[in-house]
Design an enzyme around this catalytic site. Sequence first.
Site, mmCIF file in Angstrom:
data_model
loop_
_atom_site.group_PDB
_atom_site.id
_atom_site.type_symbol
_atom_site.label_atom_id
_atom_site.label_comp_id
_atom_site.label_asym_id
_atom_site.label_seq_id
_atom_site.Cartn_x
_atom_site.Cartn_y
_atom_site.Cartn_z
ATOM 1 N N SER A 76 29.850 53.506 9.778
ATOM 2 C CA SER A 76 29.133 52.317 10.218
ATOM 3 C C SER A 76 27.864 52.134 9.380
ATOM 4 O O SER A 76 27.074 53.052 9.232
ATOM 5 C CB SER A 76 28.771 52.457 11.705
ATOM 6 O OG SER A 76 28.074 51.322 12.139
ATOM 7 N N GLY A 77 27.693 50.925 8.846
ATOM 8 C CA GLY A 77 26.516 50.622 8.044
ATOM 9 C C GLY A 77 26.715 50.830 6.556
ATOM 10 O O GLY A 77 25.795 50.610 5.771
ATOM 11 N N THR A 112 32.269 45.564 6.218
ATOM 12 C CA THR A 112 32.434 44.154 6.583
ATOM 13 C C THR A 112 32.002 43.245 5.444
ATOM 14 O O THR A 112 32.670 42.252 5.128
ATOM 15 C CB THR A 112 31.607 43.835 7.849
ATOM 16 O OG1 THR A 112 32.038 44.699 8.913
ATOM 17 C CG2 THR A 112 31.784 42.390 8.263
ATOM 18 N N ASN A 154 23.745 50.821 12.439
ATOM 19 C CA ASN A 154 24.015 49.546 11.778
ATOM 20 C C ASN A 154 23.729 48.411 12.747
ATOM 21 O O ASN A 154 24.153 48.457 13.890
ATOM 22 C CB ASN A 154 25.490 49.512 11.325
ATOM 23 C CG ASN A 154 25.831 48.265 10.544
ATOM 24 O OD1 ASN A 154 24.967 47.465 10.232
ATOM 25 N ND2 ASN A 154 27.105 48.100 10.232
ATOM 26 N N SER A 204 27.454 46.370 13.356
ATOM 27 C CA SER A 204 28.557 47.327 13.281
ATOM 28 C C SER A 204 29.821 46.737 13.910
ATOM 29 O O SER A 204 29.791 46.201 15.016
ATOM 30 C CB SER A 204 28.175 48.621 14.009
ATOM 31 O OG SER A 204 29.259 49.516 14.028
ATOM 32 N N SER A 205 30.938 46.823 13.173
ATOM 33 C CA SER A 205 32.228 46.380 13.720
ATOM 34 C C SER A 205 32.700 47.401 14.740
ATOM 35 O O SER A 205 32.877 48.573 14.416
ATOM 36 C CB SER A 205 33.266 46.255 12.596
ATOM 37 O OG SER A 205 32.880 45.282 11.665
ATOM 38 N N GLY A 230 35.024 53.913 9.965
ATOM 39 C CA GLY A 230 35.086 55.165 9.215
ATOM 40 C C GLY A 230 34.935 56.350 10.132
ATOM 41 O O GLY A 230 34.740 56.231 11.353
ATOM 42 N N GLU A 269 33.461 59.100 12.263
ATOM 43 C CA GLU A 269 32.204 59.069 13.013
ATOM 44 C C GLU A 269 31.883 60.440 13.590
ATOM 45 O O GLU A 269 32.737 61.088 14.214
ATOM 46 C CB GLU A 269 32.275 58.042 14.156
ATOM 47 C CG GLU A 269 32.276 56.615 13.663
ATOM 48 C CD GLU A 269 32.102 55.599 14.789
ATOM 49 O OE1 GLU A 269 31.896 54.419 14.477
ATOM 50 O OE2 GLU A 269 32.159 56.006 15.965
#
Length: 1035
Positions: free
Chosen positions: A126-127, A131, A176, A179-180, A411, A413
């Site tokens: 994330s981050g 995206t 993030n 974040s998705s 990704g 985590e």
Amino acid sequence: MIKHSAQSAFSLGTDDGQLDMEGALTARDRVGIQDFVLLDETTEAAFLTNLKKRFSKDLIYTYVGTLIVSVNPYKELDIYSKKQMDTYMGVNFFELPPHIYALADNAYHTMLTEFNNHFILISGESGAGKTEASKKILQYYAVSCPSTTLLNTVRDKMLMSNPVLEAFGNAKTLKNDNSSRFGKYMDIQFNSEGDAVGGHILNYLLEKSRVVHQNHGERNFHIFYQLVEGGTDDLLRQLGLERGVQHYNYLTQGECAIVSSINDRNDWKTVKNALQVINFDEINTNHLFGIVASVLHLGNIQFDSDSKGHALLNDNTELIYIHFMLFSSQLLGVDVQNLQEGLTFRKIEAKKDQVLTPFTTDHAIYARDALSKAIYGHTFTWLVNRINESMENKVRDPSRKTVIGLLDIYGFEVFYVNSFEQFCINYCNEKLQQLFIQLTLKAEQDEYEAENIEWEPVQFFNNKIICDLVEEKHRGIISILDEECLRPGDATDLTFLERLEDKMGNHPHFVTHKLADKMTRKTLERGDFRLLHYAGEVTYCVVGFLDKNNDLLYRNIKDLMCQSKNAIVKECFSTMDPDSRKRPETVATQFKSSLLKLTEILMAKEAWYIRCLKSNESKQPGQFDEALIRHQVKYLGLMEHLRVRRAGFAYRRKFDVFLKRYKPLCPATWPHWRGEPADGVEVLVQHLGYLPHEYKMGRTKIFIRHPRTLYATEDAYEKCKHELATRLQAKYKGYRAKGEFKKQKEAATKIETCWRGVQARKEKEKRAWAVKVIKKFIKGYMTRGEAKSTDNSEYLAFVRQSYLNRLKEKLPKTVLDKTTWLTPPVVLQETSEILRKLHYRLMVRKYVRGITPQKKAQLQLKATASSIFKGQKDSYPQSVAQPFLDTRISEQEVNMRVLQMIRNEHIKYSVPVIKYDRNGFKPRPRQLILTQTAAYVIEEAKIKQRVLYTSLKGISVSNLTDGIIVFHIACEDPKQKGDLVMQCDHLFEFLTKLSVIIEIQAGKESAVDFTTGQEPMVYKAKNGHLMVVTELPRL
């Protein structure tokens, strides 16, 4: 948000900054290697050093073969302009510096050439910028693909689906701000001509738990904040909402509702506009926002316990309860009493009877939150389906379609506390890593076989053991978790952990507090288990595993939602079979199934990879956190991929490409190789001294085993290039100079010819004009004495002009110049005379205006002298230039006694004279003083003679150059002396001054004789007269 910038970052000392991969090797010490495959050492330290070197120069993209490693710079870089897109269109993958556009373009053109399907896997934590990378690829295809009105509409819908899905599926997390919180796979459909004609999205594992709970420092999904902050007052009133997120329990748990980097009001406008582009009508839009608002209202419903512990709606806030409950039921389209019953009672069916069992407070809260999550989760799925319908290719075209898929998925985590969501996400990454290695190995092996190169087995870590640990049927963690969820009795998270310990106690990649050794046990809590993933160890807390896996919604609430009057809610829940007694699949099983389907989809496509890395945790530009990067490199499997790519041959190129670049290094191949490219490459490498084990010749490519071999070749080429450049420049300059000389010579000849023609024509015209003018001049000259006519008018004008021009240059400069005036022609005599008079008047006027009062008085005296003596006395002309003084004797030189005697008379003039006695004419020096009434002859302190002007009969002077003056005095008294004879050096001044005082009369002859001689003298002659001898006048 990842924002990259500048093609200037690829400059490497060239003018346009565009270097192919081999060309960039010469700058490897300064900006690193563009392809990790060409590293001397395949160690983690060398990998990180190269990555850091490139990051320091804002080179955020680096290849590992055809895989792209992207490092988030956390600043804007100007490398995504239309110009950059044009640069990468249709270019070979390694011809330009690494860029996401290069990968997108090569995937697109490979799809068109081979007519097969491809996918691009974008992964990272994330981050890291997944995206944004997905957006850049979509934008590239939107610009680079052919364009029509229909196709532009499809592209607009694809691009505008992003802000909608981000609003409903993204949230701020600790790592993030955007974040998705779901996995997304999008297929872009192309027709045979390469036009984007449609699209389709699959979504995976939306983090529904975020709807009802957020950790500290995190937010709920963006859409809630956008609605509350950006919605109009009328809309909020219709939805029963108040402006301000602090009013809603589901939005304040993370205590960071306001974030400086997020503008909810602007994002709300973007989402509204995007929904219109995707063809959402007003009814569906209102229902959609009504569902979002209903979730907020549900979150504000609170429960109390009665005396028996049963859940009741909070009586202390009855008005508020009525508000939230009414609006929840209204927006969801259900009866308020039924909704209240569904949140506080559970319906149990016993044969044909139905019994309502009251909830405890905890169960009521669970039911409320489960309903909120179910509503939001189903609505998100409905939203994705509607977007798919909007992007669907509705044109009936029988030709075959190909697709490029974009997989933007969470990704690996690792948090401080890892729960069920992290377990699913990391399981997904294990599967993708397994797929990644399989596809990479397969691609390598296929290329070796196609080129007839012997395949060498590659040693790598096979993570199948970890995938089996999670997903194996009846024995994997997911199976055990499902069994525990289905098991009758009091199943808890801890009993699930005990089952895991029983089943997997000896597994090398699984450990718990109970199974660990003494040292490891200190790092584990009793409710934790640890998995050794391919990327490293991750510790999971089992608390909440069962509830999150079950994700159950009570039947009576399901039935209520199926009866909803809200079209979206009804559509979402009607897919469930309310009469089915079959227990729904658990979340983990659903995720496992969807992941297996995704794997099947990806296995049928050609793979391209983008690995996104975070440069630092604080999102600061220019910071490279080596420890963080090392961790991401490890769990993204980049070293594994690099080892696979480097296991055999590090570098491979087509024969013609290799020969085209390095042919200058061999005399036999330079400048042109006439044979087959393969033969030319063989000759070239033999000349360079390649050893047999350092390279292999394939069918269409040369394979080089070690990067150092390529480095040596590139360095030799770099040295050779300068010499070649000099020689080529010399040849080219000579060629250009010769060509330029020929052009200039031809041009000069043409110009000379044209110029001579022009000059000849001008000369002819000039001569014709001259003949005409001369004829006219002669005719005018001949008729100059006649009256003005057409024959002589121009001549006369010329004569006038010529005379006036000459006169202008030779005008007299002084008033006294009377001789230099030009003689005029006959026709200008009258005019000339007028001009002469005007000119002299002008000079006189200028002269007069320039005279001072002193000079004016002087001139007046000179004029008086002129009127008396001009033409009368020979010495007068010499006196004209000598100025007159006011007096020749100052009062200080006059005796004081004399001044006392004549004090009543005003002294006008004084001058020294020589007086001649009457008897003997003896000269005696005296002072002559003129007053207002008389002239006094003074000898020191005595007045020798006083001559009244009234007694003065006249004054006599000669016409010669002498200075003798005779005053003729009337002698009425015999005692008076007779005429006064004097000699004065200032005769003209004296007499002029005297004439101003009195009017001078001419005298009579006296006893003074005048003559001329060689020397001037004065003496008494024999006749008794005074003889004055004057000097002869000088000619």
